[in-house]
Scaffold this active site. Structure first.
Site, mmCIF file in Angstrom:
data_model
loop_
_atom_site.group_PDB
_atom_site.id
_atom_site.type_symbol
_atom_site.label_atom_id
_atom_site.label_comp_id
_atom_site.label_asym_id
_atom_site.label_seq_id
_atom_site.Cartn_x
_atom_site.Cartn_y
_atom_site.Cartn_z
ATOM 1 N N LYS A 208 0.760 -1.350 -0.073
ATOM 2 C CA LYS A 208 -0.038 -0.095 -0.026
ATOM 3 C C LYS A 208 0.899 1.135 0.004
ATOM 4 O O LYS A 208 0.429 2.040 -0.762
ATOM 5 C CB LYS A 208 -1.162 0.105 1.123
ATOM 6 C CG LYS A 208 -2.009 -0.985 1.135
ATOM 7 C CD LYS A 208 -3.376 -0.847 2.108
ATOM 8 C CE LYS A 208 -4.453 -1.877 1.663
ATOM 9 N NZ LYS A 208 -5.656 -1.461 2.468
ATOM 10 N N LYS B 224 -6.634 -9.410 -6.329
ATOM 11 C CA LYS B 224 -7.786 -9.907 -5.305
ATOM 12 C C LYS B 224 -8.730 -8.858 -5.321
ATOM 13 O O LYS B 224 -8.647 -7.539 -5.697
ATOM 14 C CB LYS B 224 -6.987 -9.786 -3.715
ATOM 15 C CG LYS B 224 -7.336 -8.605 -3.028
ATOM 16 C CD LYS B 224 -6.896 -8.642 -1.628
ATOM 17 C CE LYS B 224 -7.189 -7.276 -0.856
ATOM 18 N NZ LYS B 224 -7.790 -7.407 0.332
ATOM 19 N N LYS C 250 -11.902 -3.114 -2.290
ATOM 20 C CA LYS C 250 -12.551 -1.852 -2.302
ATOM 21 C C LYS C 250 -11.545 -0.679 -3.067
ATOM 22 O O LYS C 250 -12.183 0.179 -3.717
ATOM 23 C CB LYS C 250 -12.542 -1.578 -1.079
ATOM 24 C CG LYS C 250 -13.504 -2.513 -0.277
ATOM 25 C CD LYS C 250 -13.992 -1.835 1.265
ATOM 26 C CE LYS C 250 -14.079 -2.787 2.134
ATOM 27 N NZ LYS C 250 -13.531 -2.714 3.469
HETATM 28 P P1 ATP Z 1 -9.023 -3.074 0.764
HETATM 29 O O1 ATP Z 1 -9.358 -3.672 -0.569
HETATM 30 O O2 ATP Z 1 -9.372 -1.692 0.730
HETATM 31 O O3 ATP Z 1 -7.948 -3.397 1.462
HETATM 32 P P2 ATP Z 1 -10.741 -4.953 2.017
HETATM 33 O O4 ATP Z 1 -11.617 -4.924 0.771
HETATM 34 O O5 ATP Z 1 -9.748 -5.764 1.790
HETATM 35 O O6 ATP Z 1 -10.135 -3.544 1.756
HETATM 36 P P3 ATP Z 1 -11.161 -4.754 4.709
HETATM 37 O O7 ATP Z 1 -11.981 -4.260 5.661
HETATM 38 O O8 ATP Z 1 -9.567 -4.526 4.824
HETATM 39 O O9 ATP Z 1 -11.544 -4.872 3.184
HETATM 40 O O10 ATP Z 1 -11.431 -6.391 4.798
HETATM 41 C C1 ATP Z 1 -12.475 -7.355 5.538
HETATM 42 C C2 ATP Z 1 -12.402 -8.645 5.480
HETATM 43 O O11 ATP Z 1 -12.438 -9.176 4.193
HETATM 44 C C3 ATP Z 1 -10.944 -9.379 5.920
HETATM 45 O O12 ATP Z 1 -10.878 -10.447 6.619
HETATM 46 C C4 ATP Z 1 -10.235 -9.441 4.638
HETATM 47 O O13 ATP Z 1 -9.201 -10.649 4.732
HETATM 48 C C5 ATP Z 1 -11.289 -9.801 3.722
HETATM 49 N N1 ATP Z 1 -11.153 -9.806 2.213
HETATM 50 C C6 ATP Z 1 -10.903 -8.593 1.829
HETATM 51 N N2 ATP Z 1 -10.630 -8.961 0.551
HETATM 52 C C7 ATP Z 1 -10.902 -10.133 0.218
HETATM 53 C C8 ATP Z 1 -10.983 -11.026 -0.806
HETATM 54 N N3 ATP Z 1 -10.979 -10.496 -2.248
HETATM 55 N N4 ATP Z 1 -11.058 -12.266 -0.989
HETATM 56 C C9 ATP Z 1 -11.280 -12.983 0.407
HETATM 57 N N5 ATP Z 1 -11.523 -12.208 1.331
HETATM 58 C C10 ATP Z 1 -11.117 -11.002 1.355
#
Ligand code: ATP
Ligand code: LTN
Length: 332
Positions: free
Chosen positions: A114, A197, A200
């Site tokens: 990041k 992956k 968001k």
């Molecule tokens: P960002 O993409 O902005 O880093 P994020 O979408 O990863 O954010 P978080 O709030 O950081 O959102 O994650 C919440 C939960 O969702 C965590 O347990 C994370 O491991 C899971 N997670 C996030 N993206 C994925 C994905 N693509 N596949 C499976 N689990 C995910």
């Protein structure tokens, strides 16, 4: 209570959670609340590690609560709360920072990725200390299990290391937590770029399936998901990352095994398969989105649940903090 304890957190960094958040984490939160003493936290302090807008922060925190309830988190079974409403998180966070080596923290791959993307001038110190605050979130509740997606594995390892270090130096204070990371669904990929992956904060948005998006928009997105060479619907993460990702999504939501889906679509083309994935996803999400929208109409109800949750969480967290301070020799 003899039930084991579960804790997890999610950041209110977007107007909607995505399918990766649900399949990687929140689906397990809902399941585990029946058999565990569960604490689920909307981690607004973690969300501040990137640029935030006060109006959006408030709206997204409430939207996060509404979505979690709509997915089936029950305030009777689990404690749902907002991190900033429990001051012990910041207080133990500092202790965690003082126990973590600079080199150790510098090895966190999420920070490296990041910060590399945004550059040194815009990277906040809070992004660097983020895993230590996450360790505090977990250790305050004497947590046994932490249901998260694959991307959080390293942060949980760090939490375990810090907890073990503290326990051996200052006396047993913390339960050593374990990650609860599924084999399937722990990493959902972007449906336009199935090597990245679903996220968001990254990608174009076209590859992101959002819970709060309209059924029509999601239907369209899935029908135009990227597929692979060949025409066979077969799970092969290396050669067929697009189809394999769609198979994982279908299987997790329909409850059908990947093997049985391969059989069902044997001899049919990618088009038929994508139509089926789109229908499964859209019909699964439709009632959840409606429920979340309905809950958002009643802000006082959401605030009451969160305030009650924070009170319950504080009573557990404050005990751990007091014991930590005592063991550190702080004058109480
Ligand atoms: P960002 O993409 O902005 O880093 P994020 O979408 O990863 O954010 P978080 O709030 O950081 O959102 O994650 C919440 C939960 O969702 C965590 O347990 C994370 O491991 C899971 N997670 C996030 N993206 C994925 C994905 N693509 N596949 C499976 N689990 C995910
Ligand atoms: N870093 C996590 C969010 C998070 C979390 C936690 C997860 C903050 N505190 C405690 C589990 C337990 C992420 O998903 N990005």
């Amino acid at each position: 209570m003899s039930q084991k304890r579960v804790l997890s957190g999610i950041q209110p960094t977007s107007d909607s959670f995505h399918l990766g958040n649900y399949l990687g984490a929140v689906k397990q939160w809902v399941e585990l609340q029946d058999s565990h003493d569960a604490y689920y936290c909307i981690v607004d302090l973690h969300a501040m590690t990137v640029e935030t807008d006060p109006k959006l922060m408030r709206k997204r925190t409430l939207t996060s609560a509404a979505q979690l309830l709509a997915f089936g988190i029950s305030p009777e079974k689990a404690t749902l709360f907002v991190q900033s409403q429990v001051p012990a998180h910041n207080q133990l966070g500092w202790v965690m920072e003082c126990l973590t080596g600079f080199g150790e923290a510098s090895r966190m791959t999420q920070f490296k990725d990041k910060s590399q993307k945004s550059g040194a001038d815009t990277t906040r110190v809070g992004l660097f200390t983020y895993p230590m605050l996450m360790a505090a979130d977990i250790l305050l509740y004497q947590t046994n299990l932490v249901p998260v997606g694959e991307d959080q594995r390293q942060h949980i390892e760090l939490t375990r290391d810090i907890a073990e270090r503290f326990n051996s130096k200052y006396g047993k204070t913390f339960v050593i937590p374990e990650g609860y990371i599924l084999k399937e669904g722990a990493k959902i990929f972007d449906i336009q770029d199935p090597t990245a992956k679903m996220s968001k904060s990254a990608g174009s948005g076209a590859g992101l399936i959002e819970i709060m998006d309209t059924p029509e928009a999601n239907l369209k997105k899935i029908k135009s998901a990227v597929t692979d060479a060949g025409r066979e619907v077969k799970f092969d993460a290396k050669e067929k990352p697009g189809i394999s990702n769609l198979l994982s999504i279908h299987s997790a939501l329909s409850g059908k095994s990947i093997k049985s889906l391969e059989l069902e679509f044997d001899g049919k083309g990618y088009g038929d398969f994508k139509t089926s994935v789109a229908e499964v996803v859209v019909e699964y999400l439709r009632p959840i989105r409606s429920k979340a929208l309905e809950l958002l109409e009643d802000e006082p109800y959401l605030l009451t649940i969160l305030h009650d949750g924070a009170q319950k969480a504080s009573s557990v967290a404050d005990k751990t903090l007091e014991q930590t301070y005592k063991n550190l020799g702080l004058v109480l």
